[in-house]
Design a protein around this motif. Structure first.
Motif, PDB file in Angstrom:
ATOM      1  N   ILE A 228      79.093  29.591  49.960  1.00 17.36           N
ATOM      2  CA  ILE A 228      78.621  29.160  48.647  1.00 17.36           C
ATOM      3  C   ILE A 228      79.789  28.801  47.736  1.00 17.36           C
ATOM      4  O   ILE A 228      80.732  29.585  47.566  1.00 17.36           O
ATOM      5  CB  ILE A 228      77.749  30.253  47.997  1.00 17.36           C
ATOM      6  CG1 ILE A 228      76.528  30.520  48.888  1.00 17.36           C
ATOM      7  CG2 ILE A 228      77.318  29.844  46.593  1.00 17.36           C
ATOM      8  CD1 ILE A 228      75.638  31.643  48.410  1.00 17.36           C
ATOM      9  N   VAL A 229      79.694  27.603  47.155  1.00 19.66           N
ATOM     10  CA  VAL A 229      80.730  27.060  46.274  1.00 19.66           C
ATOM     11  C   VAL A 229      80.110  26.761  44.914  1.00 19.66           C
ATOM     12  O   VAL A 229      79.091  26.064  44.833  1.00 19.66           O
ATOM     13  CB  VAL A 229      81.318  25.756  46.852  1.00 19.66           C
ATOM     14  CG1 VAL A 229      82.417  25.212  45.940  1.00 19.66           C
ATOM     15  CG2 VAL A 229      81.834  25.975  48.268  1.00 19.66           C
ATOM     16  N   SER A 230      80.701  27.292  43.858  1.00 15.95           N
ATOM     17  CA  SER A 230      80.233  26.981  42.510  1.00 15.95           C
ATOM     18  C   SER A 230      81.350  26.312  41.722  1.00 15.95           C
ATOM     19  O   SER A 230      82.506  26.267  42.158  1.00 15.95           O
ATOM     20  CB  SER A 230      79.762  28.250  41.790  1.00 15.95           C
ATOM     21  OG  SER A 230      80.866  29.090  41.475  1.00 15.95           O
ATOM     22  N   PHE A 231      80.991  25.793  40.559  1.00 10.24           N
ATOM     23  CA  PHE A 231      81.949  25.100  39.700  1.00 10.24           C
ATOM     24  C   PHE A 231      82.060  25.814  38.358  1.00 10.24           C
ATOM     25  O   PHE A 231      81.100  26.417  37.873  1.00 10.24           O
ATOM     26  CB  PHE A 231      81.516  23.646  39.463  1.00 10.24           C
ATOM     27  CG  PHE A 231      81.786  22.746  40.634  1.00 10.24           C
ATOM     28  CD1 PHE A 231      82.891  21.910  40.647  1.00 10.24           C
ATOM     29  CD2 PHE A 231      80.942  22.739  41.729  1.00 10.24           C
ATOM     30  CE1 PHE A 231      83.153  21.084  41.728  1.00 10.24           C
ATOM     31  CE2 PHE A 231      81.184  21.923  42.818  1.00 10.24           C
ATOM     32  CZ  PHE A 231      82.294  21.090  42.815  1.00 10.24           C
ATOM     33  N   LYS A 232      83.239  25.710  37.772  1.00 16.46           N
ATOM     34  CA  LYS A 232      83.479  26.262  36.438  1.00 16.46           C
ATOM     35  C   LYS A 232      84.165  25.185  35.610  1.00 16.46           C
ATOM     36  O   LYS A 232      85.278  24.761  35.923  1.00 16.46           O
ATOM     37  CB  LYS A 232      84.350  27.515  36.533  1.00 16.46           C
ATOM     38  CG  LYS A 232      84.720  28.130  35.191  1.00 16.46           C
ATOM     39  CD  LYS A 232      83.500  28.658  34.458  1.00 16.46           C
ATOM     40  CE  LYS A 232      82.879  29.848  35.136  1.00 16.46           C
ATOM     41  NZ  LYS A 232      81.783  30.460  34.317  1.00 16.46           N
ATOM     42  N   GLU A 237      92.756  24.950  29.442  1.00 11.32           N
ATOM     43  CA  GLU A 237      93.379  25.164  30.748  1.00 11.32           C
ATOM     44  C   GLU A 237      93.837  26.604  30.940  1.00 11.32           C
ATOM     45  O   GLU A 237      93.832  27.128  32.060  1.00 11.32           O
ATOM     46  CB  GLU A 237      94.567  24.212  30.927  1.00 11.32           C
ATOM     47  CG  GLU A 237      95.188  24.270  32.309  1.00 11.32           C
ATOM     48  CD  GLU A 237      96.230  23.195  32.545  1.00 11.32           C
ATOM     49  OE1 GLU A 237      96.749  23.107  33.670  1.00 11.32           O
ATOM     50  OE2 GLU A 237      96.521  22.433  31.596  1.00 11.32           O
ATOM     51  N   ALA A 238      94.198  27.273  29.854  1.00  9.53           N
ATOM     52  CA  ALA A 238      94.684  28.646  29.950  1.00  9.53           C
ATOM     53  C   ALA A 238      93.599  29.604  30.450  1.00  9.53           C
ATOM     54  O   ALA A 238      93.905  30.672  30.985  1.00  9.53           O
ATOM     55  CB  ALA A 238      95.206  29.107  28.598  1.00  9.53           C
ATOM     56  N   LEU A 239      92.328  29.222  30.288  1.00 11.64           N
ATOM     57  CA  LEU A 239      91.224  30.088  30.694  1.00 11.64           C
ATOM     58  C   LEU A 239      90.693  29.773  32.088  1.00 11.64           C
ATOM     59  O   LEU A 239      89.907  30.544  32.635  1.00 11.64           O
ATOM     60  CB  LEU A 239      90.067  29.960  29.691  1.00 11.64           C
ATOM     61  CG  LEU A 239      90.323  30.422  28.259  1.00 11.64           C
ATOM     62  CD1 LEU A 239      89.100  30.134  27.397  1.00 11.64           C
ATOM     63  CD2 LEU A 239      90.655  31.905  28.226  1.00 11.64           C
ATOM     64  N   LEU A 240      91.107  28.656  32.661  1.00 16.04           N
ATOM     65  CA  LEU A 240      90.458  28.140  33.866  1.00 16.04           C
ATOM     66  C   LEU A 240      90.533  29.112  35.039  1.00 16.04           C
ATOM     67  O   LEU A 240      89.512  29.469  35.637  1.00 16.04           O
ATOM     68  CB  LEU A 240      91.087  26.794  34.250  1.00 16.04           C
ATOM     69  CG  LEU A 240      90.338  25.979  35.302  1.00 16.04           C
ATOM     70  CD1 LEU A 240      88.938  25.644  34.828  1.00 16.04           C
ATOM     71  CD2 LEU A 240      91.107  24.701  35.622  1.00 16.04           C
ATOM     72  N   GLU A 241      91.723  29.562  35.381  1.00 22.81           N
ATOM     73  CA  GLU A 241      91.878  30.461  36.525  1.00 22.81           C
ATOM     74  C   GLU A 241      91.189  31.797  36.275  1.00 22.81           C
ATOM     75  O   GLU A 241      90.511  32.341  37.161  1.00 22.81           O
ATOM     76  CB  GLU A 241      93.358  30.673  36.830  1.00 22.81           C
ATOM     77  CG  GLU A 241      93.601  31.556  38.040  1.00 22.81           C
ATOM     78  CD  GLU A 241      95.082  31.713  38.364  1.00 22.81           C
ATOM     79  OE1 GLU A 241      95.429  32.657  39.105  1.00 22.81           O
ATOM     80  OE2 GLU A 241      95.897  30.895  37.877  1.00 22.81           O
ATOM     81  N   ILE A 257      85.353  26.278  42.052  1.00 27.99           N
ATOM     82  CA  ILE A 257      86.189  25.115  41.756  1.00 27.99           C
ATOM     83  C   ILE A 257      86.254  24.961  40.245  1.00 27.99           C
ATOM     84  O   ILE A 257      85.253  24.656  39.598  1.00 27.99           O
ATOM     85  CB  ILE A 257      85.633  23.839  42.411  1.00 27.99           C
ATOM     86  CG1 ILE A 257      85.578  24.018  43.930  1.00 27.99           C
ATOM     87  CG2 ILE A 257      86.490  22.632  42.038  1.00 27.99           C
ATOM     88  CD1 ILE A 257      85.002  22.827  44.673  1.00 27.99           C
ATOM     89  N   GLY A 258      87.428  25.204  39.699  1.00 26.32           N
ATOM     90  CA  GLY A 258      87.622  25.068  38.264  1.00 26.32           C
ATOM     91  C   GLY A 258      88.068  23.661  37.916  1.00 26.32           C
ATOM     92  O   GLY A 258      88.910  23.081  38.607  1.00 26.32           O
ATOM     93  N   ASN A 259      87.464  23.111  36.873  1.00 26.00           N
ATOM     94  CA  ASN A 259      87.903  21.796  36.411  1.00 26.00           C
ATOM     95  C   ASN A 259      87.858  21.736  34.899  1.00 26.00           C
ATOM     96  O   ASN A 259      87.089  22.455  34.249  1.00 26.00           O
ATOM     97  CB  ASN A 259      87.123  20.651  37.044  1.00 26.00           C
ATOM     98  CG  ASN A 259      85.613  20.806  37.020  1.00 26.00           C
ATOM     99  OD1 ASN A 259      84.904  19.897  37.399  1.00 26.00           O
ATOM    100  ND2 ASN A 259      85.083  21.929  36.561  1.00 26.00           N
TER     101      ASN A 259
END
Length: 316
Positions: A228-232, A237-241, A257-259
């Motif tokens: 299962i793959v989700s997106f964020k 950018e500082a919050l992405l990870e 996957i963060g974008n």
């Protein structure tokens, strides 16, 4: 776990199934059963945005806008990677292959020849080559592609649940790629007026409820052995990870996957449970100029991860 995570059953009790639900579930079931017999991989790709109706006889709604670019492009690359694809998409959002024609006038690309034969315009050799390539790809892969559409949030969640449950038969051959833009808020059916809200009533005040987090039952109950793959999506950018890791820790799925809103077509960050260091995918200027899409690299990366997951699942 938060209270809203425990209320997913109530959501389905309060919101009715979408039109043509049983027919669509039958089609989904047939795809999954045939793939299970043949040991084929199946990717469920969700794409486009959900609507939240303000009335039961809907005139007005709140829309989570998404053109469906990520999902429709990814569907093509999953097909090319050997997957059967169930494409669960917002009605009238971008679709695999036909997405390449959006913004173009089809009538400028064709001409009527003698004997009423329709052909691509002789002045558009580039168009001829593009259309030939697209048509060849579509004809080659169309038997491996099932497209199911939704409009509202409840339509989407009913179909997501049913599809995930039907994919259980596939075990680790199943991959879920959750690229749809799903509303975080909604109006319960019991609180929704039946008819059009009248402006004569004065200013409109809305009270929206939180949508239960469906990723929890998806991972643990509906498709417990799927990859299962989700997106964020973030704007900072500082919050992405951090946000991506928080999602993995909370729901225990496989990849987030963060974008970022303004760079999502050229940069993504993949975070999984097994690697402490996230993996970046970034398109170079030369790759952009040559027409490479970041989704091709995302799917290539995920296929390798799914390979490892499947191998470990068989031997684990």
């Amino acid at each position: 776990m938060a209270q809203d995570d425990l209320n997913w059953k109530t959501f389905f009790e309060e919101n009715s199934k979408p039109n043509h639900f049983d027919e669509n579930v039958k089609l989904i079931s047939e795809v999954c059963q045939q793939a299970a017999i043949k040991k084929l991989r199946v990717a469920l790709i969700t794409s486009g945005g959900t609507t939240v109706p303000l009335e039961k006889n809907t005139v007005r709604f709140i829309d989570n806008f998404s053109a469906g670019t990520r999902g429709s492009a990814s569907a093509e690359y999953f097909l090319e990677a050997g997957y059967q694809v169930i494409f669960l998409h917002r009605s009238k959002s971008l679709e695999p292959y036909s997405r390449h024609l959006v913004g173009r006038s089809i009538f400028d690309m064709i001409e009527i020849c003698p004997e009423n034969i329709i052909a691509f315009s002789s002045v558009g050799e580039k168009h001829q080559a593009e259309m030939r390539k697209l048509t060849e790809k579509y004809q080659h892969y169309k038997s491996n592609l099932l497209m199911i559409s939704f409009n509202s949030l409840s339509d989407y969640l009913w179909l997501l649940q049913a599809t995930a449950q039907k994919m259980q038969i596939l075990g680790p051959l199943a991959l879920l790629y959750l690229a749809a833009a799903v509303s975080d808020f909604y109006i319960p059916a019991s609180q929704m007026p039946c008819h059009k809200i009248q402006s004569s009533g004065g200013p409109l005040s809305l009270s929206l409820q939180l949508v239960p987090k469906m990723l929890a039952p998806l991972v643990t109950l509906w498709a417990p052995n799927a990859f299962i793959v989700s997106f964020k999506l973030e704007t900072n950018e500082a919050l992405l990870e951090t946000k991506a890791k928080e999602s993995l820790e909370k729901y225990h799925h496989h990849v987030v996957i963060g974008n970022l809103l303004h760079s999502r077509k050229v940069y993504v960050l993949l975070v999984d449970r097994n690697n402490s260091a996230p993996e970046e995918i970034r398109l170079s200027d030369s790759e952009l100029e040559s027409g490479i899409e970041i989704e091709s690299k995302i799917v290539e990366n995920l296929k390798l991860r799914h390979d490892n997951y499947y191998a470990n699942h068989k031997t684990g």
